[in-house]
Scaffold this active site. Structure first.
Site, mmCIF file in Angstrom:
data_model
loop_
_atom_site.group_PDB
_atom_site.id
_atom_site.type_symbol
_atom_site.label_atom_id
_atom_site.label_comp_id
_atom_site.label_asym_id
_atom_site.label_seq_id
_atom_site.Cartn_x
_atom_site.Cartn_y
_atom_site.Cartn_z
ATOM 1 N N GLU A 1 30.316 159.703 119.996
ATOM 2 C CA GLU A 1 30.283 161.059 119.447
ATOM 3 C C GLU A 1 29.212 161.923 120.098
ATOM 4 O O GLU A 1 29.013 163.075 119.722
ATOM 5 C CB GLU A 1 30.162 161.044 117.926
ATOM 6 N N ASP B 1 31.722 165.256 115.905
ATOM 7 C CA ASP B 1 30.436 165.424 116.573
ATOM 8 C C ASP B 1 30.591 165.547 118.082
ATOM 9 O O ASP B 1 29.828 166.269 118.727
ATOM 10 C CB ASP B 1 29.513 164.242 116.239
ATOM 11 N N HIS C 1 30.665 168.489 106.632
ATOM 12 C CA HIS C 1 30.950 167.360 105.743
ATOM 13 C C HIS C 1 31.448 167.807 104.377
ATOM 14 O O HIS C 1 32.190 167.097 103.716
ATOM 15 C CB HIS C 1 29.741 166.424 105.664
ATOM 16 N N CYS D 1 38.383 158.665 114.823
ATOM 17 C CA CYS D 1 38.197 158.769 113.373
ATOM 18 C C CYS D 1 37.685 160.150 112.958
ATOM 19 O O CYS D 1 37.396 160.371 111.789
ATOM 20 C CB CYS D 1 37.267 157.677 112.859
HETATM 21 C C1 PEP Z 1 32.827 162.384 113.685
HETATM 22 O O1 PEP Z 1 31.756 162.840 114.063
HETATM 23 O O2 PEP Z 1 33.918 162.693 114.197
HETATM 24 C C2 PEP Z 1 32.863 161.425 112.561
HETATM 25 C C3 PEP Z 1 33.973 160.810 112.237
HETATM 26 O O3 PEP Z 1 31.729 161.244 111.851
HETATM 27 P P1 PEP Z 1 31.173 162.322 110.797
HETATM 28 O O4 PEP Z 1 32.234 163.360 110.615
HETATM 29 O O5 PEP Z 1 30.860 161.608 109.549
HETATM 30 O O6 PEP Z 1 29.968 162.849 111.485
HETATM 31 MG MG MG Z 2 29.933 161.933 113.411
#
Ligand code: PEP
Ligand code: MG
Length: 593
Positions: free
Chosen positions: A462, A486, A214, A533
């Site tokens: 995910e 994920d 992140h 996403c």
């Molecule tokens: C993902 O896991 O691809 C996602 C978009 O959520 P995050 O990156 O916030 O875990």
């Molecule tokens: Mg995620």
């Protein structure tokens, strides 16, 4: 002497600047530039705080009982000595007058320099004095807290280094040109990264972290060149070194020679030209050659990010990571969690910022490498935080907290088109509990006569278990959003934030591609919305494959939208579908891309 450090490329472009080393534990110290006219005031702030600490320690020393242990008096002596150390004082002055750093930043920068000198000492006793220095600095920082700052971080004035004309490389810097700064750290938590979002730094590098950690995601959203997983970069690079951050190749070049500097300066300008070219696509509809319309949406962390989303031509927000409203609050004295009103106002601001375009708000995804507060994953006492109490699990474990968020989202939905997205679902029981709580939140608002709006409900895919039970998900949800970050982590059992296994984090693994392709196909077959996403959506090398799999909705950082649009405009979706089937059948899909 020039040397290079290799890491992982996470955010494209070239940054050239002087290194600012920030220790993880110091990232929550305010970093801003002070006006040239106010540097004396800033020096006075440190001096007053330091004198107060000296007085305090001297008083304690005087009041020490006669039978107090000798070590205690000696320790206080050491602290007084450190407080009066010329190196500390002159260094702090230097950073304030030469660089216009604010007092806290100047103090912690100088602390880092002296602390390194202690680390290098042979003598164990002297080496251990680093801890005393830290305590002394901590005391001064605490004293300064509460003293009103002349400028807030938001009012950043870029005047750093205007007085320093000649760099080590002999580059002549114009008086009006700022010295760009690049941030170098062992690790920075996503919450701390957010405070640097005002573009104080031209680039950024950390020792640890994976491409989809992140921290890397926030760096990418800042749209500045970044390299993570550069192992010992923060040890090898010294405060104020000149560093080139090559965010395309994942390399740091330290103390570059004039020839290397010239080469990278050229690359930098090429990149800027490319961006200008891409900017012309801003108002072009995202249509493939064969006329397929593709939706390009934005991922955002804060309501203010909608400005960048609209500017990049996003047709909505596909992922608002609402957890960033929840993170890093306690250290700023904001209370542990945002209340309903604060959340409602933030969601409403995002909705209004998108000027009538849809906004997908994901319920909070706290846990793993996004701790509520504190310094990141290393501090998490759970054995496997990524497999622990995270995202919807965290929300369902605290229904009043979750209901507060749900009510805030539902209320905000009265102001525009809102999609409510739930992360990390895997079990039918979790789906049922979530839906019950959403109904309950509506009932609570009804009972109080508070207005709220309609929302479309979506689930993130995910966890492989979710991708393998799509029918269940499609029974309850209006749309699905594939979180590839994920999904890859959990399918391949690779911690997305761990640079030591980053070579195994493979978006093109046949198992990962199959789960993605099947999810897209099932949603398309049932006429339900589906988007990606995760970071894969903004990776131009994956655009053709995702289009070929039938994906027509991509959500990514605004900075990636135009580059992905360029790929879409050049694509023939019909032909790509045939090619994608071959890629999916291959043992080595990456070789066909
Ligand atoms: C993902 O896991 O691809 C996602 C978009 O959520 P995050 O990156 O916030 O875990
Ligand atoms: Mg995620």
């Amino acid at each position: 002497m020039t040397f290079s450090v290799h890491g992982l490329a996470v955010s494209r472009g070239i940054a050239i600047g002087r290194a600012v080393l920030v220790a993880s534990s110091r990232a929550d110290v305010a970093h801003y530039f002070v006006d040239a006219a106010k540097t004396d005031e800033e020096i006075t702030r440190v001096r007053v705080a330091r004198n107060a600490v000296i007085e305090e320690i001297t008083r304690v020393q005087k009041e020490l009982p006669k039978d107090a242990p000798h070590e205690l008096a000696a320790l206080l002596d050491v602290h007084l000595m450190l407080l009066q150390d010329e190196l500390l004082i002159s260094g702090v002055k230097h950073w304030i007058t030469e660089r216009h750093y604010n007092a806290e930043w100047a103090l912690t920068t100088q602390y880092e320099i002296i602390a390194r000198q202690f680390d290098d000492m042979e003598d164990e006793y002297l080496r251990e004095r680093k801890a005393d220095l830290e305590q002394v600095v901590e005391r001064i920082l605490r004293r300064m807290k509460g003293v009103p700052s002349p400028l807030q971080p938001q009012q950043v004035v870029r005047q750093a280094g205007a007085s320093r004309k000649e760099s080590q490389q002999g580059l002549l810097l114009d008086d009006t040109v700022d010295v760009p700064l690049v941030l170098v750290a062992h690790d920075i938590s996503p919450a701390d990264m957010l405070q640097f979002k005002q573009s104080l730094f031209a680039g950024f590098a950390t020792d640890v972290g994976g491409k989809t950690s992140h921290t890397a995601i926030v760096a990418r959203s800042m749209d500045i060149p970044a390299v993570v997983g550069a192992r010992s970069a923060s040890q090898l690079i010294e405060q104020d070194d000149w560093v080139i951050i090559d965010g395309d190749a994942g390399v740091l070049i330290v103390d570059p020679s004039p020839i290397i500097l010239a080469e990278y300066g050229f690359k930098q300008r090429q990149g800027e030209l490319e961006r200008e070219r891409l900017n012309r696509l801003r108002h072009t509809p995202a249509l493939t050659i064969d006329g397929q319309r593709v939706e390009l949406l934005a991922n955002i962390e804060m309501p203010e990010d909608t400005l960048g989303a609209v500017a990049a031509g996003a047709v909505g927000v596909g992922l608002f990571r609402s957890e960033f409203l929840f993170m890093g609050r306690e250290s700023k004295g904001l209370g542990k969690l945002p209340d309903e009103e604060e959340q409602y106002l933030a969601y409403r601001k995002a909705i209004e910022g998108m000027q009538g375009l849809p906004v997908t708000i994901r319920t909070v995804d706290i846990g793993s490498d996004k701790p509520l507060d504190g310094r990141g994953k290393a501090q998490d006492t759970h054995l496997n935080p990524a497999l622990g109490l995270r995202a919807i699990r965290w929300s369902l474990a605290d229904p009043p907290m979750f209901l507060t968020q749900l009510r805030a989202i539902l209320r905000a939905a009265a102001h525009g088109q809102v999609n409510l997205l739930v992360p990390m679902l895997a079990h039918a029981s979790e789906i049922r509990q979530t839906l019950v709580l959403i109904d309950h939140a509506r009932a609570q608002l009804d009972n109080k006569g508070i207005a709220y709006g309609q929302v479309r409900l979506g689930a993130m895919i995910e966890i492989p278990a979710a991708a393998l039970t799509l029918k269940l998900f499609l029974k309850y949800f209006d749309f699905l959003s594939i979180g590839t970050n994920d999904l890859i982590q959990y399918t391949l059992a690779i911690d997305r934030a761990d640079e030591t296994v980053s070579h195994l984090y493979d978006p093109c693994h046949p198992a990962v591609l199959r789960l993605i392709a099947e999810t897209i196909a099932e949603c398309n077959a049932q006429g339900k919305g589906v988007s990606v996403c995760g970071e894969m959506a903004g990776d131009v090398s994956m655009t053709r494959l995702l289009l070929g799999m039938g994906l027509r909705s991509f959500s990514m950082h605004p900075s990636q939208i135009l580059a992905v649009k360029q790929q879409v405009l050049r694509a023939d979706a019909g032909k790509l579908a045939i090619w994608a089937a071959q890629v999916l059948a291959s043992d080595d899909p990456a070789a066909l891309l």
